[in-house]
Write a protein that holds these residues in place. Sequence first.
Motif, PDB file in Angstrom:
ATOM      1  N   HIS A 156       0.835  -1.198   0.000  1.00  0.00           N
ATOM      2  CA  HIS A 156       0.000   0.000   0.000  1.00  0.00           C
ATOM      3  C   HIS A 156       0.875   1.255   0.000  1.00  0.00           C
ATOM      4  O   HIS A 156       0.623   2.205  -0.748  1.00  0.00           O
ATOM      5  N   SER A 157       1.855   1.267   0.873  1.00  0.00           N
ATOM      6  CA  SER A 157       2.728   2.434   1.010  1.00  0.00           C
ATOM      7  C   SER A 157       3.559   2.667  -0.242  1.00  0.00           C
ATOM      8  O   SER A 157       3.744   3.811  -0.668  1.00  0.00           O
ATOM      9  N   CYS A 216       1.595   4.372  -2.922  1.00  0.00           N
ATOM     10  CA  CYS A 216       1.431   5.790  -2.591  1.00  0.00           C
ATOM     11  C   CYS A 216       2.691   6.575  -2.922  1.00  0.00           C
ATOM     12  O   CYS A 216       2.626   7.680  -3.481  1.00  0.00           O
ATOM     13  N   SER A 222      -3.836   1.117  -2.347  1.00  0.00           N
ATOM     14  CA  SER A 222      -3.322   2.310  -1.686  1.00  0.00           C
ATOM     15  C   SER A 222      -4.415   3.308  -1.319  1.00  0.00           C
ATOM     16  O   SER A 222      -4.109   4.471  -1.047  1.00  0.00           O
TER      17      SER A 222
END
Length: 333
Positions: free
Chosen positions: A52-53, A56, A87
């Motif tokens: 997810h990070s 981003c 994300s």
Amino acid sequence: MEHSKRETQTRFLLGALLGLAVFLLLYGFGPLNVTNDAFLRGGYVEQDIQQHSAGCLFYRQSPLGLPLCFTQRINWPAGLSVAFTDSIPLFAALFRLLSPLLPSTFQYFGIYTLLCFMLQGGFGALLAGLFTRRTLPALLGAVPFVVSPILLERAFRHTSLAAHFLILGALYYYLLGRRQNRFAYKGLFALNCLAFALHPYFVPMTYAITFALVAGYAWRNRRLLRPAAFLAANLAATACVCWLFGVFSSTGSGAGGTGTATFFSQGRGWVMGDSSSDGRRACGQRHSLSRTSIPSRADTDANHTTTPSATIGPAPADLAQWGQICLHQAGAK
């Protein structure tokens, strides 16, 4: 049981405060520090939150355009929407627009999870309030929702899937609609659109409940046109949300997988792989984090010599350098 608009708002607010209290008791204020990315870099139980990070970070360094959330820095040259890196497209797009005003190290996953807890409490109180006229029993009825093991399991692991309030909200409108013999609610319409802006995983669930409400109304009242028009309009609006966040623009191989993603440098861009053992090695081993103890960035930085994944460092300005470090670690192992 019918409640006034003010009673409904009060119960929702109290339920949201309950969710806020539970979040702070479990995790404290650490995740709400937007410059604290320690729990993202280390991973929790699985490396999902690293995926997810990473999405981003790649999107933040990509040029703005329509559709939103689309970047060619992943799955180059075809590109990919960060909706497929889980994300949280709505938050990714919002904070990408605000990126010039934000610090170089920035994460929104703590804020998002807090909102999930608060909305879980709010809709839990509304749902329980359908079966009682008193506020306190309704608030007590919301407790099992905000301490749900399923919610706690998703938080800071597969964070984008913590939006269980979407299901509670859809159930609330379903039961309310059955009691009022209605099918059209602005809140239900918005929830179906919001589901795609957070994670497509919830869309079949909220729409299944919506369809049950609409079909039940049409059957009982022998009316088809207005219920069908409401459902068609909601589907059209949801499709627009899909386009807005780049879901229809992603045709590359990276859009096929979920779980842990690894990013392999391919010159100008990166190719997203799957959760293979090579990918896990490239991302490093996971931290051993307590669910109720989110470390500060300083705590993680102090362990750089003993934590393999921490040596990757904080959210870097140069993602290519980050990738080289990851690949070097993978080769060394």
